[in-house]
Design an enzyme around this catalytic site. Sequence first.
Site, PDB file in Angstrom:
ATOM      1  N   THR A 223      -5.144 -68.583   0.555  1.00 50.95           N
ATOM      2  CA  THR A 223      -4.460 -68.390  -0.734  1.00 50.95           C
ATOM      3  C   THR A 223      -3.781 -67.014  -0.773  1.00 50.95           C
ATOM      4  OG1 THR A 223      -6.548 -67.638  -1.694  1.00 50.95           O
ATOM      5  CG2 THR A 223      -5.941 -69.928  -2.089  1.00 50.95           C
TER       6      THR A 223
ATOM      7  N   TYR B 188     -19.689 -73.086  -8.391  1.00 51.67           N
ATOM      8  CA  TYR B 188     -19.100 -71.741  -8.288  1.00 51.67           C
ATOM      9  C   TYR B 188     -20.013 -70.697  -8.939  1.00 51.67           C
ATOM     10  CZ  TYR B 188     -16.005 -67.811  -9.291  1.00 51.67           C
ATOM     11  OH  TYR B 188     -15.471 -66.559  -9.404  1.00 51.67           O
TER      12      TYR B 188
END
Length: 310
Positions: A42, A145
């Site tokens: 990313t 997460y």
Amino acid sequence: MPPDRPADQTVLITGGAGFIGSHLATALVSDNDVRILDNLTTGQRANVPDEATLIEGDCRDADALARVTDGVDMVFHEAALVSVQQSIDDPQQSHAINVDATLDVLEAARREDARVVLASSAAIYGHPERVPIPESDPKGPTSPYGLDKLTIDHYVRQYHELYGLETVALRYFNAFGPGQVASDYSGVISIFLDQALSGEPITVDGDGSQTRDFVFIDDIVQANLRAATTDAVGKAYNIGTGEAISIRELAEAVQDITVTESEIVHTEPRPGDIEHSQADISKAEAYLDYEPTVAFREGLARTAKWYRTQ
Ligand code: UD1
């Protein structure tokens, strides 16, 4: 008082080609030798300042990690899978990137006796009992997460207690600013600005009454610089502004600032979404001398300006 930023240090920033890591690299390069480890999934090469050394690789690649940590004084561990939704879609991937890789980084730091400043997250609190949330409140992550970030938040403290390593965990609330590229998996402000500036509907999940503490990138960088020099190690700190706004209000502020004709539409609420999030920042103020400097509207305006140039 220790200095408010590091100087003459050999510094590694994992994820240094990404949003937070690259801003941190920019703040550090003039006074330090900055190395960046980033696998560019990313992150983008163009984000890396010229004076920094970029090594393209993964934290879980033992050879690459040994090379970049050789002789290092401190590590800012920013590399992560940052999307809550992506972690719900693929918890094993989240665990590998967010937990396994962090343990590899901690072991490398232990070999070098290097300080570690960790990107932890407000997601570890889950649905808080009260807002603003002090660091000591119960943790109940609602996503893989959040669970992964809670695990590594504990690990860095343990590395301090067991091995005497200087570690600090920074529990970021919702970071935003120029350089946060919009995608299905990026932060809501980047998504809303992208929608507003391309004339698409602004998609609010659920009724938009959920709240977040949006903290501008300059203040996230400030917190990292303080964490790099503080004597108050072996601790975790909330890094936000102490204020919160609702997602609906955010959507309206984006409409206003971009002067868009885009309408606000409401979609299904996000499964596992946290309702309210707002930092109690008194611990960071007391120990790190941290102080938010960029008001929300100003940060939003600066971010919108950057989006217009993209
Ligand atoms: C974010 C970060 C996470 C960080 C955490 C700390 C991202 C991608 N995630 O998670 O890394 O650790 O803050 O608090 O930056 N929303 C909409 N419409 C959209 C997208 C999102 O209404 O198109 C809503 C979501 O349902 C949520 C809120 O906006 O209620 C914030 O979502 P998001 O930006 O993805 O962040 P968090 O889940 O808070």
